[in-house]
Design an enzyme around this catalytic site. Structure first.
Site, PDB file in Angstrom:
ATOM      1  N   GLY A 197     -81.486 -75.137  21.653  1.00 17.48           N
ATOM      2  CA  GLY A 197     -81.791 -73.715  22.123  1.00 17.48           C
ATOM      3  C   GLY A 197     -83.210 -73.715  21.821  1.00 17.48           C
ATOM      4  O   GLY A 197     -83.929 -74.587  22.214  1.00 17.48           O
ATOM      5  N   ASP A 231     -87.263 -71.667   2.270  1.00 21.71           N
ATOM      6  CA  ASP A 231     -88.295 -71.287   3.139  1.00 21.71           C
ATOM      7  C   ASP A 231     -87.812 -70.792   4.531  1.00 21.71           C
ATOM      8  O   ASP A 231     -88.412 -71.090   5.598  1.00 21.71           O
ATOM      9  CB  ASP A 231     -89.158 -72.557   3.112  1.00 21.71           C
ATOM     10  N   ASN A 236     -88.184 -71.153  11.363  1.00 16.17           N
ATOM     11  CA  ASN A 236     -87.485 -72.260  11.627  1.00 16.17           C
ATOM     12  C   ASN A 236     -85.805 -72.238  11.742  1.00 16.17           C
ATOM     13  O   ASN A 236     -85.283 -72.848  11.078  1.00 16.17           O
ATOM     14  CB  ASN A 236     -87.744 -73.357  10.054  1.00 16.17           C
TER      15      ASN A 236
END
Length: 296
Positions: A197, A231, A236
């Site tokens: 994706g 994180d 991300n």
């Protein structure tokens, strides 16, 4: 830059690679590896070694000093060359393509792997080169649990540890959650399947509520495995019709970490903030955290 490494990589022979490996090994004990130590490892004559070191120096594969003695370091270009050489020998990578991502602590490139059958198409893969310490070595040491107790280590060693740490946790989690498949690891680099994706921050979602639920479901599964990404944000997470995939794992912590609760809260807060700002979706942070921890 990796493009410079690729141009020079084709000219490297076994002696050049042995010099780079000798410097790499010497950097465990020296900030600047003395030329005498490099010569002991390579078993080259002084004249041969001087000539080849000069060539490597001119190509920015190594850096050197004459004070207080003649010594050398490999920097990321040299480290990239060693990792690429290993991947090519293993048959994991046959060609490297465009840079598709760059940050303070990593550079990501497209690459291909030759298929097992000659009639099949090449297999797309991703190479992530860790760059921990490139911009602020002291900051990296302060925020990385696996570095805080180490007195002497180089920037490339910090990158090597981060890559191994990320590869190990990806292997552990791959069959349990949605992440790109880890394929190989060497030094500061990881080869993996491409994420499916597109990255969340650059994607306009047609069903944002479904995607948010998918993300929170994956966070819960990760937490049930005793792990917190620590994180996580819209930068991300990849999204596709099949669901979501999390990338960038070197900063993960376990649920036993002294700051585990605040790190989990920060991950969830980042995700909820993105969906609130972009899609006007509201979820209560405390309620979501409670659901993630339930039955964990």
């Amino acid at each position: 830059m990796i493009d410079d490494v690729l141009k020079f990589f084709r000219t490297l022979d076994s002696k050049d690679l042995r010099i780079l490996t000798g410097i790499e090994i010497g950097m465990k004990n020296y900030e600047w590896v003395p030329i005498e130590e490099i010569r002991k490892y390579t078993k080259l004559s002084f004249e041969q070694l001087e000539y080849r070191l000069f060539k490597l120096y001119k190509s920015n594969i190594v850096v050197g000093t004459k004070t207080p003695y003649e010594g050398y370091q490999i920097y990321f270009d040299g480290y990239d060359a060693l990792a690429l050489n290993t991947f090519v020998k293993r048959g994991v990578v046959s060609a490297i393509g465009d840079e598709i991502g760059v940050g303070k602590e990593s550079v990501v490139h497209e690459a291909i792997q030759e298929p097992e059958l000659a009639i099949a198409d090449p297999i797309p893969v991703i190479i992530k080169f860790h760059r921990e310490g490139r911009t602020s070595f002291k900051r990296v040491k302060r925020v990385r649990d696996h570095l805080v107790d180490r007195e002497h280590f180089s920037w490339i060693y910090a990158a090597r540890l981060a890559a191994k740490r990320e590869y190990d946790i990806m292997q552990t989690l791959y069959d349990k959650i949605s992440i790109p498949k880890p394929l190989d690891h060497n030094r500061h680099a990881i080869v993996m399947a491409p994420a499916k994706g597109s990255i969340l921050v650059k994607t306009r979602l047609l069903e944002p509520e479904w995607v948010l639920d998918e993300i929170l479901s994956q966070i819960k599964i990760v937490y049930s495995e005793g792990i917190i990404h620590s994180d996580l944000s819209e930068y991300n997470i990849f999204v596709s019709d099949e669901g979501v995939e999390f990338i960038d794992w070197p900063q993960y912590v376990t649920v036993e970490h002294p700051h585990a609760d605040e790190l989990l809260e920060r991950d969830v807060f980042n995700v909820l903030t993105h969906f609130r700002r972009k899609y006007n979706l509201e979820k209560d942070l405390d309620e979501v955290i409670s659901q993630i921890k339930e039955d964990a």
